[in-house]
Enzyme design. Structure first.
Site, PDB file in Angstrom:
ATOM      1  N   SER A 299       0.769  -1.251   0.000  1.00 49.19           N
ATOM      2  CA  SER A 299       0.000   0.000   0.000  1.00 49.19           C
ATOM      3  C   SER A 299       0.795   1.293   0.000  1.00 49.19           C
ATOM      4  O   SER A 299       0.222   2.332  -0.336  1.00 49.19           O
ATOM      5  CB  SER A 299      -0.910   0.012   1.215  1.00 49.19           C
ATOM      6  N   VAL A 300       2.059   1.255   0.401  1.00 47.89           N
ATOM      7  CA  VAL A 300       2.798   2.525   0.444  1.00 47.89           C
ATOM      8  C   VAL A 300       2.960   3.151  -0.933  1.00 47.89           C
ATOM      9  O   VAL A 300       3.289   4.333  -1.036  1.00 47.89           O
ATOM     10  CB  VAL A 300       4.179   2.375   1.138  1.00 47.89           C
TER      11      VAL A 300
END
Ligand code: 59J
Length: 593
Positions: A299-300
């Site tokens: 997700s980053v």
């Protein structure tokens, strides 16, 4: 006596003459022998004896130079060469005094019989090390024995005062003080210098009697000033060690970058090793994972997908995306969120970390645009930091994608990146969209490239500030500063698919109003009850950054209003607290396709 043989009858005179003659003959013979011998020595074998004499007495001797020091950005020593002494011998000379060998062996701490055998095997050599890198008092004790042919030579041994905390970045040298790994290898030529050479006359014991001439001027190694801040490095290392221990993880890394210069201020990994006693360490403990190991970031990277959405003009920060019912089919695959987040704007997309909303943005972008965005931020390419063995990671080209690959890429799967690459990408967001190659050298000016519109970069920082203020990144908060960042929890891909093993990640920027530091925390395979990035990685950021900001004297941007009477103006008004903000909620099973 027979009368018919008068010639045989020798008078005393005759006998005397004969004797003289014989003597003369002998003398003549001897003289010839001497002449022959002299001719042999002086003419025929002249060269041989001259060499022998020269070898014994005129020698070329290296003038040792010390390897340059490695210091941190403030001049604190990180790698220093300390003088040590190595005992060497001319084996023939020692063997010629065999009776001294037991004493010598005892002083050297070796077995006398084996020692003599070793010398005998090397009898034709002129130089054999007996012991290397002895402290001066020990070598003095050996020399005090006065065994002919035993000599001492000054050498240097590398010492690493920061120990385990800096081990991976610095690497190490071999016994000849040449770089083998890490920055010791990358900057070996710079640090090594060139030993000088002089011609000397020495006596049979190897003592220099006279300096004849300087054959080559010594060029001492040069010092290297790193961008690393030793204090910050210790802080990062300490917190990585603590987090790995607390969560019984396999490994952990942290990278801290100066957003404006690209300087690497800290880079810490666990497991580590003692660089001053490296023998016992395992190879896996010696990897600088922050640069050599890749992860699926998860997700980053959603912030890049959001950035591309804004670039496309098809999305604005307040554009609403419906993620109902919390999952969506893509070809033969199902993209899932941990819950049904309903309708989200782009900030909520990041705060909630919606895989579905990321996929919906990606579906509105061309393959080339999404690819180009990730590429611009450095994925799939070595950063250029120059660290030996750096991994470039993998970002496959769009002609190899199907709809599933495109969707999963938009929320961080199907690509691999190093922690350093992630930090570089976040630093570029914090730096107004200008990407810089990270560097280990203090004050190095690496060129920067504009990879994103500064306005969009600013918007992304503000969105990421909400993730820390209200979302899963709460534990990355730092008193008196606004923090921008993103958590991630990725299932680990292994043989047989995605496992119930995780990588916990946090990538962040501080202070939000004008980012100065970018940091990435990666905790590999936490085994405890908690494994979410927000619970495992974000707290490390939250513990390291207060000290980092203080050490680097970075002005707070979020002082208590009663103290400073000011409010940050660059931040959008805080969104209403969200009922979904519970990051502890149990994760629904069956996320896998
Ligand atoms: C996840 C994935 C695996 C790969 C899923 C994490 C996918 C996926 C196929 C299940 C744990 C878990 C290509 S979760 O990072 O969505 O950071 O605090 O690993 O989705 O499609 O048991 N992050 N993580 N997904 N895969 N493939 C959330 C989210 C994220 C959190 C928590 C909860 C995943 C809030 C992850 C965090 O944002």
């Amino acid at each position: 006596m027979r009368p018919n043989a008068p010639s045989a009858i020798k008078t005393p005179q005759v006998r005397t003459r004969l004797r003289l003659h014989a003597i003369a003959m002998l003398l003549a013979l001897g003289g010839t022998a001497l002449v022959v011998r002299a001719v042999d020595l002086q003419v025929v074998r002249n060269e041989f004896y001259q060499n022998q004499g020269d070898q014994r007495f005129v020698r070329e001797r290296a003038i040792p130079v010390s390897r340059g020091m490695v210091v941190d950005r403030n001049g604190e020593p990180l790698a220093v060469s300390t003088p040590v002494e190595s005992i060497w011998a001319e084996p023939k000379e020692v063997l010629a005094h065999r009776e001294r060998i037991p004493d010598l062996a005892r002083a050297l701490g070796v077995d006398a019989v084996e020692f003599e055998q070793r010398l005998a095997q090397r009898a034709d050599r002129e130089f054999v090390y007996l012991r290397r890198h002895l402290p001066p008092d020990q070598s003095a004790a050996v020399l005090a024995l006065g065994v002919p042919g035993v000599n001492v030579q000054r050498e240097f041994r590398r010492y690493y005062p920061a120990g385990e905390a800096m081990a991976h970045v610095l690497g190490f040298t071999n016994i000849d003080d040449r770089g083998q790994e890490g920055l010791e290898l990358a900057f070996d030529e710079w640090l090594t210098g060139t030993p000088g050479m002089k011609r000397v006359i020495q006596d049979r014991r190897g003592e220099v009697v006279e300096n004849v001439e300087l054959v080559r001027e010594p060029q001492p190694g040069r010092d290297l000033r790193l961008s690393i801040d030793r204090r910050l490095q210790h802080l990062a290392y300490k917190e990585i060690v603590a987090a790995v221990a607390e969560h019984r993880a396999r490994a952990g890394s942290m990278v801290v970058l100066d957003v404006r210069t690209g300087e690497i201020l800290a880079m810490a990994n666990w497991p580590s090793y003692n660089p001053n006693a490296r023998g016992a360490s395992e190879a896996s403990a010696r990897r600088n994972r922050a640069v050599t190991d890749v992860i699926e970031p998860g997700s980053v990277v959603k912030v890049l997908t959001v950035g591309a959405g804004l670039e496309s003009g098809k999305f604005k920060p307040e554009t609403l995306i419906d993620t109902t019912p919390g999952w969506m089919p893509v070809a033969n695959h199902v993209v899932r969120d941990i819950r049904n987040f309903g309708v989200v704007d782009l900030t909520r997309l990041l705060v909630k970390s919606s895989n579905v909303a990321s996929t919906r943005i990606a579906q509105q972008l061309t393959d080339e645009h999404l690819y180009d965005m990730f590429r611009r931020f450095g994925f799939g390419q070595a950063t250029g930091c120059g660290f030996p063995g750096e991994s470039a990671g993998v970002l496959s080209a769009p002609n190899r994608w199907g709809p599933v690959e495109k969707a999963t890429l938009s929320y961080g799967y199907g690509l691999s990146v190093t922690p350093l690459q992630l930090a570089q990408a976040y630093a570029a967001i914090g730096n107004g969209g200008r990407l810089r190659a990270p560097t280990f050298v203090a004050g190095a000016q690496t060129p920067d490239a504009a990879v994103l519109d500064p306005q969009i970069a600013r918007t992304l920082v503000d969105m990421l500030t909400h993730v820390v203020a209200e979302g899963s990144g709460a534990k990355a908060s730092v008193p008196n500063y606004h923090v921008a960042g993103k958590t991630g929890t990725s299932r680990k891909a292994m043989a047989g698919g995605y496992q119930s093993r995780y990588i916990s990640v946090f990538a962040g920027l501080v202070p939000s109003s004008a980012p100065r530091l970018a940091a990435v925390v990666v905790i590999d395979d936490p085994q405890g009850d908690a494994y979410y990035g927000g619970l495992v990685a974000a707290p490390v950021f939250g513990r390291v950054m207060p000290g980092a900001l203080r050490l680097l004297d970075i002005t707070p941007d979020n002082l208590d209003a009663t103290l400073a009477g000011m409010t940050p103006t660059t931040l959008p008004a805080a969104a209403a607290p969200d009922a979904d903000a519970d990051v502890h909620s149990p994760f629904a099973e069956g996320v896998q396709p």
